[in-house]
Design a protein around this motif. Sequence first.
Motif, PDB file in Angstrom:
ATOM      1  N   GLU A  82       0.900  -1.204  -0.077  1.00  0.00           N
ATOM      2  CA  GLU A  82       0.026  -0.197   0.142  1.00  0.00           C
ATOM      3  C   GLU A  82       1.068   1.245   0.210  1.00  0.00           C
ATOM      4  O   GLU A  82       0.417   2.292  -0.752  1.00  0.00           O
ATOM      5  CB  GLU A  82      -0.891   0.092   1.390  1.00  0.00           C
ATOM      6  N   LYS A  83       2.027   1.282   0.804  1.00  0.00           N
ATOM      7  CA  LYS A  83       2.729   2.470   0.775  1.00  0.00           C
ATOM      8  C   LYS A  83       3.487   2.469  -0.419  1.00  0.00           C
ATOM      9  O   LYS A  83       3.444   3.792  -1.094  1.00  0.00           O
ATOM     10  CB  LYS A  83       3.932   2.071   1.979  1.00  0.00           C
ATOM     11  N   TRP A 100       1.005   3.939  -2.983  1.00  0.00           N
ATOM     12  CA  TRP A 100       0.800   5.473  -2.865  1.00  0.00           C
ATOM     13  C   TRP A 100       1.876   6.166  -3.288  1.00  0.00           C
ATOM     14  O   TRP A 100       1.758   7.209  -3.987  1.00  0.00           O
ATOM     15  CB  TRP A 100       0.573   5.523  -1.259  1.00  0.00           C
ATOM     16  N   THR A 121      -7.073   0.258  -5.841  1.00  0.00           N
ATOM     17  CA  THR A 121      -7.380   1.046  -4.702  1.00  0.00           C
ATOM     18  C   THR A 121      -8.965   1.059  -4.536  1.00  0.00           C
ATOM     19  O   THR A 121      -9.534   0.872  -3.341  1.00  0.00           O
ATOM     20  CB  THR A 121      -6.924   2.535  -4.543  1.00  0.00           C
TER      21      THR A 121
END
Length: 149
Positions: A22-23, A26, A92
Motif C-alpha cells: 500500500e505504501k 501510494w 485502490t
Amino acid sequence: MSVTIEVPNTPVRPHKRGVNWEKWGWIYMRVSGIALIVLIFGHLFVNLMVGDGVKAIDFAFVAGKLTNPFWIVWDTAMLWLALIHGANGMRTIVNDYATRERTRMILHGALVVSTVALLILGTLTIYAFDPCPAGSPAEHLPSFCGVAG
C-alpha cells in the motif's frame, strides 16, 4: 439488545508482515503522476502547438514521430506509466469497495489481465509500427519513405 460498533479504521484484512504494498502503491501514484504531467503536456505541446498545430496531425506526422527513438521512448513511458497508474487507482477502488475476499480476488485478477494485455498491445503497436507500409498510395506516406511517385 446491545449493538457492537467496530473501532474506526479497523482494517478489513489483518496486517501482514513483509513489504508494505500500500505504501509503495501510494508512492508510485505520486511519482508517476508528476512524470505523467510532464509527459502528457510535452506530448500535447508538440502535437498541438509546434508546427501547423492540430491540422497537421495525420499518418505522416505520427509515422515521422515514431521513426525517432526519442519519441518511441517518450510514448512508451507515457503508455506504461499511465496504464499502471490507472490500474493502481482501480486496485485502490476495488480494495475500498469489494468487501468479499472472493470478489476482490476476481476483480484484481481481471485488472491484472486487462492491464498486462493493454501494455503488451500498446508496446507492440509502438515498436512494430511500420511508417512505410507496402502498397500504400505515395501521397499518404511520409516524405522519408522514398516511394517513387
